[in-house]
Design an enzyme around this catalytic site. Structure first.
Site, PDB file in Angstrom:
ATOM      1  CG  HIS A  61     -38.213  15.749  47.045  1.00 31.09           C
ATOM      2  ND1 HIS A  61     -37.189  15.758  46.448  1.00 31.09           N
ATOM      3  CD2 HIS A  61     -37.458  14.319  47.719  1.00 31.09           C
ATOM      4  CE1 HIS A  61     -35.645  15.997  46.608  1.00 31.09           C
ATOM      5  NE2 HIS A  61     -36.176  14.614  47.794  1.00 31.09           N
ATOM      6  CG  HIS A  63     -36.271  10.376  49.733  1.00 30.37           C
ATOM      7  ND1 HIS A  63     -36.013   9.541  49.120  1.00 30.37           N
ATOM      8  CD2 HIS A  63     -36.422  11.737  50.273  1.00 30.37           C
ATOM      9  CE1 HIS A  63     -35.329  10.719  48.544  1.00 30.37           C
ATOM     10  NE2 HIS A  63     -35.360  11.760  49.125  1.00 30.37           N
ATOM     11  CG  ASN A  95     -33.646   7.424  46.962  1.00 28.91           C
ATOM     12  OD1 ASN A  95     -34.771   7.666  47.658  1.00 28.91           O
ATOM     13  ND2 ASN A  95     -32.694   8.015  47.568  1.00 28.91           N
ATOM     14  CG  HIS A 180     -30.393  15.280  43.667  1.00 30.16           C
ATOM     15  ND1 HIS A 180     -30.318  15.521  45.313  1.00 30.16           N
ATOM     16  CD2 HIS A 180     -28.794  16.297  43.871  1.00 30.16           C
ATOM     17  CE1 HIS A 180     -29.133  15.537  46.088  1.00 30.16           C
ATOM     18  NE2 HIS A 180     -28.459  15.538  45.194  1.00 30.16           N
ATOM     19  CG  ASP A 306     -35.119  16.079  50.226  1.00 28.77           C
ATOM     20  OD1 ASP A 306     -35.459  15.090  49.837  1.00 28.77           O
ATOM     21  OD2 ASP A 306     -34.365  16.968  50.826  1.00 28.77           O
TER      22      ASP A 306
HETATM   23 ZN   LIG Z   1     -32.448  15.229  46.634  1.00 32.96          ZN
END
Ligand SMILES: [Zn+2]
Length: 427
Positions: A61, A63, A95, A180, A306
């Site tokens: 996970h 980003h 995203n 999520h 994350d």
């Molecule tokens: Zn999340």
């Protein structure tokens, strides 16, 4: 080019190995794992005496913000941060701008990651087009393009019928759906955990139930479908109980927890420092201890960073206006090593498993998470005793929104090796 890693302690949970073994690497792959491999001509030696050699760490996970928000992070800066953190493989969330809901975006991320050439990057595609929560993406086409999982992360898939369909397609494609878990109708514009701290500081709260109703819903749907369901960043004792019971009952479900939920509780909000503003919010001490129990007993299958980079300007706003999220690629291993391994909450074999075999199994990465002849030579070499001091100026990430700045302890990444090449040297 051959590389011989000599004198280290190999900890490989997938093969139940914990022994002093040498590893010979040739042409990017593991050629041999044995005791006392002799040095031959033309073989480079890496002295691993006193170090732990582990299968390459995997972050399920991350980003990366590219395409579209390269001022926060890019595939290049994120790759450097991953290598420094000991991660040889990272799965990046959808995203971005545009959302990774189309094969062309997936293919761009893979092509760009190969140009950068530091760590393996596995794109996670969105569940719904534009993350609109309405229309399923072309899942088969995205898998063909290289997507390894599907997630609307940042947002929950609120329509039960859509997550049901996604799970059904995922079963056919043998890929996981990463949920999520957050019922947005409950969490609304909440800022922190709902309870003592939200009342004391006058901040809008997010109930445990916002997470737990989705965890329960997805388990109920999955119970019949038996696809691959992964629940990311679980944060409450109630979620841990639901997942534990589902596993006992034979439902195929996996889960991860983040270092910040494992090591911090809501009391840090007292500082009003927006660096502690995360989703799901930091919970109570009882929730935190339940997560650690989940790590120990196998309810929680892996640790995920994350990693959510934001620019300094964004994170410097007042608590209410700051975005959610913290970075974690460079700090996950040291803080977990110091606060959970050295504190004797978990053992070394379990720690390594949570960062390697655990995520490999969830993402169905067949040649990752194990040190085995024929597999790519992705290795993370650790110095469990080396002191660390987390300092903002050392980050290779573009962002600095890290809740562990100033922390000191023991446990550092000595080398990160991807396909036989040293991509990070910590000494
Ligand atoms: Zn999340």
């Amino acid at each position: 080019m051959k590389l011989l890693i000599k004198g280290g302690r190999l900890v490989d949970p997938a093969s139940a190995t914990d022994a002093k073994l040498d590893i010979l690497i040739a042409e990017g792959k593991i050629e041999a794992v044995a005791a006392g491999i002799k040095k031959a001509a033309g073989v480079e030696i890496l002295d691993a005496r006193g170090l732990v050699v582990a299968p390459g760490f995997i972050d399920i996970h991350t980003h990366l913000r590219e395409p579209g928000q390269e001022n926060k992070e890019s595939i290049e800066s994120g790759s450097r941060a991953a290598a420094r953190g000991g991660f040889t493989s990272i799965a990046c969330m959808a995203n971005t701008e545009p959302v990774n809901d189309h094969r062309s975006v997936t293919e761009y991320i893979i092509a760009r990651s190969r140009q950068v050439g530091l760590v393996n990057i596995f794109p996670v595609a969105a569940v719904s087009r534009g993350q609109n929560g309405e229309n399923l993406v072309e899942m088969a086409d995205l898998v063909e393009g290289g997507a390894v999982a599907f997630s609307d992360d940042g947002l929950c898939v609120m329509k039960a019928d859509l997550i049901r369909k996604a799970l059904e397609y995922a079963r056919m494609l043998d890929v996981p759906i990463i949920e999520h878990p957050e019922d947005h109708s409950i969490s609304g514009d909440g800022q922190v955990n709902e309870g003592f701290v939200s009342y004391k500081f006058g901040l809008r709260g997010i109930l445990n139930a916002a997470e737990e109703v989705i965890v329960a819903r997805d388990i109920i749907l999955q119970n019949r479908i038996q696809s691959r369901l992964h629940l990311t960043h679980v944060s409450t004792a109630g979620s841990v109980d639901l997942i534990r019971n589902a596993k006992k009952a034979g439902t195929r479900v996996s889960a991860d927890a983040t270092p910040h939920h494992l090591l911090l509780n809501e009391e840090v909000i007292e500082s009003y420092n927006p660096v502690y503003k995360v989703k799901p919010p930091l919970r109570t001490e009882a929730d935190r201890l339940a997560l650690i129990e989940g790590l120990k007993d196998g309810t929680i299958d892996c640790i995920a960073s994350d990693h959510a980079p934001h620019t300094r300007d964004e994170k410097d706003r007042e608590f209410e206006y700051a975005p959610f999220g913290v970075i974690g690629l460079e700090t996950s291993f040291p803080v977990i090593c110091d606060r959970l391994l050295h504190a004797k909450a978990i053992g070394l074999n379990r720690l390594v498993e949570l960062f390697s075999a655990g995520p490999a199994q969830i993402l169905n990465l067949k040649e990752c998470g194990q040190v085995k002849p024929g597999f790519p030579a992705d290795l993370t070499i650790l110095d469990l005793e080396q002191p660390f001091h987390i300092r903002e100026r050392d980050f290779l990430s573009k962002a600095n929104n890290c809740p562990f700045i100033g922390w000191k302890g023991r446990g550092a990444v000595a080398y990160t090796i991807v396909s036989g090449r040293v991509v990070y040297r910590g000494r």
